[in-house]
Design a protein around this motif. Structure first.
Motif, mmCIF file in Angstrom:
data_model
loop_
_atom_site.group_PDB
_atom_site.id
_atom_site.type_symbol
_atom_site.label_atom_id
_atom_site.label_comp_id
_atom_site.label_asym_id
_atom_site.label_seq_id
_atom_site.Cartn_x
_atom_site.Cartn_y
_atom_site.Cartn_z
ATOM 1 N N VAL A 177 5.405 38.070 25.920
ATOM 2 C CA VAL A 177 6.483 37.829 25.709
ATOM 3 C C VAL A 177 6.962 38.852 24.469
ATOM 4 O O VAL A 177 6.467 40.083 24.797
ATOM 5 C CB VAL A 177 5.870 36.898 24.031
ATOM 6 C CG1 VAL A 177 7.050 36.741 22.475
ATOM 7 C CG2 VAL A 177 5.599 35.708 24.121
ATOM 8 N N ILE A 178 8.168 39.264 24.520
ATOM 9 C CA ILE A 178 8.938 40.720 23.703
ATOM 10 C C ILE A 178 9.774 40.563 22.855
ATOM 11 O O ILE A 178 11.108 39.041 22.480
ATOM 12 C CB ILE A 178 9.537 40.897 25.479
ATOM 13 C CG1 ILE A 178 10.280 42.832 24.837
ATOM 14 C CG2 ILE A 178 10.693 40.802 26.058
ATOM 15 C CD1 ILE A 178 10.828 43.541 25.861
ATOM 16 N N VAL A 179 9.029 40.922 21.974
ATOM 17 C CA VAL A 179 10.212 40.643 20.918
ATOM 18 C C VAL A 179 11.379 41.548 20.764
ATOM 19 O O VAL A 179 11.028 43.488 20.638
ATOM 20 C CB VAL A 179 9.019 40.991 19.653
ATOM 21 C CG1 VAL A 179 10.303 40.447 18.347
ATOM 22 C CG2 VAL A 179 7.916 39.833 19.085
ATOM 23 N N LYS A 180 12.714 40.580 20.894
ATOM 24 C CA LYS A 180 14.233 42.209 20.813
ATOM 25 C C LYS A 180 13.792 42.600 19.654
ATOM 26 O O LYS A 180 13.481 42.088 18.984
ATOM 27 C CB LYS A 180 14.744 40.860 21.099
ATOM 28 C CG LYS A 180 16.114 41.682 21.776
ATOM 29 C CD LYS A 180 17.289 40.488 22.154
ATOM 30 C CE LYS A 180 18.734 42.036 22.259
ATOM 31 N NZ LYS A 180 19.633 40.825 21.713
ATOM 32 N N GLY A 181 14.368 44.437 20.194
ATOM 33 C CA GLY A 181 14.545 45.021 19.078
ATOM 34 C C GLY A 181 15.495 44.945 18.378
ATOM 35 O O GLY A 181 16.221 46.096 17.803
ATOM 36 N N CYS A 182 17.071 45.746 19.538
ATOM 37 C CA CYS A 182 18.069 45.546 18.590
ATOM 38 C C CYS A 182 18.327 44.329 19.054
ATOM 39 O O CYS A 182 19.025 44.101 18.898
ATOM 40 C CB CYS A 182 18.773 45.969 19.545
ATOM 41 S SG CYS A 182 18.456 48.161 20.639
ATOM 42 N N SER A 183 19.553 44.335 17.472
ATOM 43 C CA SER A 183 20.022 42.927 17.107
ATOM 44 C C SER A 183 21.450 43.691 15.912
ATOM 45 O O SER A 183 21.384 44.369 16.113
ATOM 46 C CB SER A 183 19.998 42.584 15.830
ATOM 47 O OG SER A 183 18.949 42.800 15.097
ATOM 48 N N ALA A 209 10.261 41.262 9.280
ATOM 49 C CA ALA A 209 10.560 39.586 10.093
ATOM 50 C C ALA A 209 10.142 40.362 11.453
ATOM 51 O O ALA A 209 9.869 38.864 11.850
ATOM 52 C CB ALA A 209 11.964 40.264 10.449
ATOM 53 N N TYR A 210 10.127 41.018 11.842
ATOM 54 C CA TYR A 210 9.139 41.972 12.550
ATOM 55 C C TYR A 210 7.933 41.475 12.462
ATOM 56 O O TYR A 210 6.490 40.646 13.668
ATOM 57 C CB TYR A 210 10.027 43.283 13.062
ATOM 58 C CG TYR A 210 10.686 43.554 14.560
ATOM 59 C CD1 TYR A 210 11.716 42.430 15.491
ATOM 60 C CD2 TYR A 210 12.603 43.836 12.930
ATOM 61 C CE1 TYR A 210 13.055 42.534 15.475
ATOM 62 C CE2 TYR A 210 13.630 44.355 13.495
ATOM 63 C CZ TYR A 210 13.537 43.651 14.500
ATOM 64 O OH TYR A 210 14.878 43.773 15.379
ATOM 65 N N ILE A 236 2.093 40.731 23.735
ATOM 66 C CA ILE A 236 3.073 40.902 22.292
ATOM 67 C C ILE A 236 3.986 42.497 23.150
ATOM 68 O O ILE A 236 3.470 43.136 23.550
ATOM 69 C CB ILE A 236 3.409 40.747 21.657
ATOM 70 C CG1 ILE A 236 2.608 39.137 21.394
ATOM 71 C CG2 ILE A 236 4.519 40.574 21.171
ATOM 72 C CD1 ILE A 236 1.951 38.227 19.783
ATOM 73 N N MET A 237 5.151 43.270 23.989
ATOM 74 C CA MET A 237 5.312 44.179 23.679
ATOM 75 C C MET A 237 6.855 43.911 22.166
ATOM 76 O O MET A 237 7.833 42.821 22.014
ATOM 77 C CB MET A 237 6.019 44.091 25.161
ATOM 78 C CG MET A 237 5.239 44.299 25.649
ATOM 79 S SD MET A 237 6.190 44.315 27.734
ATOM 80 C CE MET A 237 5.860 42.496 27.768
ATOM 81 N N TYR A 238 8.160 45.163 21.875
ATOM 82 C CA TYR A 238 8.675 45.034 21.298
ATOM 83 C C TYR A 238 9.053 46.022 21.417
ATOM 84 O O TYR A 238 9.243 46.746 22.560
ATOM 85 C CB TYR A 238 7.834 45.776 19.802
ATOM 86 C CG TYR A 238 9.813 46.508 19.038
ATOM 87 C CD1 TYR A 238 10.500 45.429 18.224
ATOM 88 C CD2 TYR A 238 9.983 47.320 19.498
ATOM 89 C CE1 TYR A 238 11.081 45.968 17.510
ATOM 90 C CE2 TYR A 238 10.744 47.945 18.558
ATOM 91 C CZ TYR A 238 11.366 47.068 17.944
ATOM 92 O OH TYR A 238 12.490 48.008 17.148
#
Length: 169
Positions: free
Chosen positions: A123-129, A137-138, A152-154
């Motif tokens: 899983v990659i926790v999307k960093g840009c929003s 939240a992250y 898990i990656m960020y």
């Protein structure tokens, strides 16, 4: 000429985008220093009068953060009294900043997600929003994903930072 292959799209990598869970609604911050004498001294009678004369209906269906921007020593009941006034109108009231408010909203949302879809997957926790996703939240998302995800990656798929990898049993 060789065909360009999108390896990210073809991988088993799952993207967890916190922006997808961003709750819609107006956010507002109320600074109670506006109702303190010179922004620092709370005189109960005057404070209650300000609250009585304030139009609380303007916060209808909004998310509200209540704080004091000065170094005033404010008794707990003052903030609670503001929350009592807001309760009939606001969707949610928290003590703190807009970031604290967003953190609290995400906490409610993230604890109710079914993370089993991420079982044994990278899983990659999307960093840009484009929306203001707080650091809280992250951290929460990563904590909730960890028991399920294989890794898990960020960040973004092109430049992800590894955070967690399941240990071999």
């Amino acid at each position: 000429m060789e065909e360009i292959i999108n390896k990210v799209a073809n991988s088993a990598l799952e993207v967890f985008d916190l922006e997808d869970y961003y709750p819609k609604g107006m956010r507002v911050q109320i600074d109670i220093s506006q109702w303190l004498l010179e922004g620092f001294l709370l005189k109960e009678k005057d404070f209650r009068e300000h609250l009585k004369n304030h139009d609380w209906s303007q916060y209808q269906d909004q998310y509200v953060a209540v704080n004091c921007s000065t170094d005033a020593i404010v008794p707990a009941w003052a903030l609670i009294l503001v929350a009592v006034q807001l309760a009939p109108y606001a969707k949610k009231v928290v003590n703190g900043t807009i970031e604290d408010l967003d953190g609290s909203l995400y906490e409610e949302i993230l604890k109710n997600i079914d993370y089993s879809a991420y079982q044994s997957k990278p899983v990659i926790v999307k960093g840009c929003s484009k929306k203001p996703v707080p650091m809280r939240a992250y951290i929460l998302a990563t904590t909730y994903l960890q028991p399920f995800a294989r890794s898990i990656m960020y960040g973004e798929a092109c430049s992800a930072v590894p955070l967690y990898k399941e240990t071999k049993k």
